[in-house]
Design a protein around this motif. Structure first.
Motif, short mmCIF file in Angstrom:
data_model
loop_
_atom_site.label_atom_id
_atom_site.label_comp_id
_atom_site.label_asym_id
_atom_site.label_seq_id
_atom_site.Cartn_x
_atom_site.Cartn_y
_atom_site.Cartn_z
N ILE A 1 -10.86 -3.74 -0.92
CA ILE A 1 -9.75 -3.84 0.03
C ILE A 1 -10.15 -4.42 1.38
O ILE A 1 -9.29 -4.84 2.14
CB ILE A 1 -9.06 -2.48 0.23
N HIS B 1 -9.72 -9.04 5.72
CA HIS B 1 -8.70 -8.32 4.97
C HIS B 1 -7.73 -9.35 4.41
O HIS B 1 -7.47 -10.36 5.05
CB HIS B 1 -7.97 -7.33 5.89
N ALA C 1 -4.86 2.78 3.81
CA ALA C 1 -5.24 2.51 2.42
C ALA C 1 -6.59 3.14 2.11
O ALA C 1 -7.36 3.48 3.01
CB ALA C 1 -5.33 1.00 2.19
N GLY D 1 -9.91 2.53 -0.81
CA GLY D 1 -10.44 1.62 -1.82
C GLY D 1 -11.90 1.33 -1.58
O GLY D 1 -12.57 2.04 -0.83
N GLU E 1 0.86 -1.18 0.00
CA GLU E 1 0.00 0.00 0.00
C GLU E 1 0.90 1.23 0.00
O GLU E 1 1.78 1.35 0.84
CB GLU E 1 -0.90 0.03 1.24
#
Length: 137
Positions: A111, A76, A45, A47, A30
């Motif tokens: 994500i 995740h 991050a 997304g 990332e």
């Protein structure tokens, strides 16, 4: 990936997440623009997020615990189990603190997969999928 390599990779992820003295480690792969890092931003991050619920309620997660769609948990692809992450919906500013207890999402471009309760907390239920920002707790 063989077990010793996987264990080493998980250890490396843990070190990156805890960071150095500054505490600003990142998730491998990332990227964070330099100006964000200099500003001390807690962003991990950005997304798309989705959520999962009833179909998986009561089934075992990748961590071995039973999935509870009413708990504030998430899946995740690489964060270690037990890691806590703040998830912000940039459309409404709402945030929720979740604990990673599963692997996923398995649909490209996403994500994180939130439990139903976590998705509800940030207003993601109706849309099903939406933009999020992952932040350190």
């Amino acid at each position: 990936m063989n077990p010793s390599r996987r264990l080493a990779s998980l250890g490396l992820v843990g070190l990156v997440l805890t960071g150095c003295a500054s505490g600003r480690g990142r998730v491998p792969g990332e990227s964070v623009p330099a100006q964000q890092e200099q500003a001390g931003d807690d962003e991990i991050a950005r997304g798309q997020a989705s959520w999962y619920g009833g179909k998986f309620h009561g089934r075992r997660t990748a961590s071995g615990e039973r999935f509870d769609m009413n708990a504030l948990t998430a899946a995740h692809p690489s964060l270690p189990f037990g890691t806590r992450v703040r998830v912000r919906n940039p459309r409404n500013g709402r945030e929720v603190l979740v604990r990673i207890n599963d692997r996923g999402p398995f649909t490209g471009g996403r994500i994180i997969d939130l439990s139903r309760a976590a998705a509800e907390a940030i207003g993601l239920i109706q849309a099903g999928v939406g933009p999020v920002v992952l932040l350190r707790p």
